[in-house]
Design a protein around this motif. Sequence first.
Motif, PDB file in Angstrom:
ATOM      1  N   VAL A 141      40.172  33.885  47.108  1.00 51.99           N
ATOM      2  CA  VAL A 141      39.725  35.015  47.932  1.00 51.99           C
ATOM      3  C   VAL A 141      40.872  35.486  48.834  1.00 51.99           C
ATOM      4  O   VAL A 141      41.096  36.684  49.009  1.00 51.99           O
ATOM      5  N   LYS A 144      34.617  40.997  50.017  1.00 52.12           N
ATOM      6  CA  LYS A 144      34.129  41.301  51.368  1.00 52.12           C
ATOM      7  C   LYS A 144      33.387  40.140  52.024  1.00 52.12           C
ATOM      8  O   LYS A 144      33.353  40.032  53.247  1.00 52.12           O
ATOM      9  N   HIS A 183      42.185  41.625  58.026  1.00 54.29           N
ATOM     10  CA  HIS A 183      41.406  41.269  56.831  1.00 54.29           C
ATOM     11  C   HIS A 183      40.037  41.929  56.901  1.00 54.29           C
ATOM     12  O   HIS A 183      39.606  42.404  57.956  1.00 54.29           O
ATOM     13  N   THR A 222      37.164  40.279  55.219  1.00 55.67           N
ATOM     14  CA  THR A 222      36.341  39.267  54.553  1.00 55.67           C
ATOM     15  C   THR A 222      35.609  38.409  55.579  1.00 55.67           C
ATOM     16  O   THR A 222      36.221  37.935  56.540  1.00 55.67           O
TER      17      THR A 222
END
Length: 356
Positions: free
Chosen positions: A115, A122, A182, A184
Amino acid sequence: MFNNIYKNKKVLVTGHTGFKGTWLCLWLEMLGAKVIGYSIDIPTKPSLFELTKPKCVDIRADINDFKKLKSVIKKYKPEIIFHLAAQPLVRLSYEETLNTFNTNVIGTANVLEAVKENKFVKAVVAITTDKVYLNNETGKAFKETDSLGGYDPYSASKAACEIIISSYRDSFFNIKDYGKTHKTLIASARAGNVIGGGDFAKDRLIPDFIKAVLSAKKLEIRSPQAIRPWQHVLEPISGYLMLGANLLNGKKQFATAWNFGPEKKDTKNVEQIVRILCKIFPGAKYTVTKTKQPHEAHYLKLDISKAKKELKWVPRWNINTTLNKIVDWTKSYQQKKDMKKVCVEQIKEFCKTKKC
């Protein structure tokens, strides 16, 4: 609450051929998601996965094969990952200790590292277990803020997973930097003892009871007074889906650890569960083994107040309803019905108790 969020979303489910993974894939299919499954094999025969054949891209590969995992994520570009792939059995962890640590610990690190290298994911919901807590047998219900630990290799591996998840979240996906460096959000889910139709795993109470009933044999139970937070498989899965929906919606306060378990009154010991089942199946019998067993926690309870208050998740089926649903599923299986339809109907019945 999450009916529309998953429609047409690309969703990667690791461990999709397992008991929980199959139920999750079936529900995601109903929600209109585009599911990609990643699993090393089908863990049991028979299996819920083969009985129901969820609509998904079916990839067979090892979670420890980082190169393959990364390439799958890069190719399919999932927006959310539900990480369930694991060696899930306490007793087997004594026999396959290195495999348990490799699969559970390194496998989880592989997912999060992939990831990190593929910025388009996400959300990640990483599934651990209720056994991640340092259990001193006090009988108290564990909160998400309690100390982690693990006596047996399985529990230790899952506690290590939680530390790894926390490390990746703090180091690379810190919620303070969300939307800046980011995009995520990562959460972990700690579910209680999950039961339901289609579980054919070895050394698990409900499957062992069903096997004994179907073969007209007496069930041998190991730890009659061991207390566990029993819950139908759809309970934690509904929690995973609610949690994932919030992460997909960018609600960074949900990128933490969460307990999913039953109400206090439904936390029963092994013998109480068996006695309820014996009433449902007249003629069923059991005995308590005298053989010395490897260590397993005696008291195991979860405090689910955080999920109820902040996530607005609540258990829907009590233990009696849960066990009756398992019986209904088993009878349908005996009658060779279309088990995918049976599972879909149970998901619909579950959702009717509270709008999903």
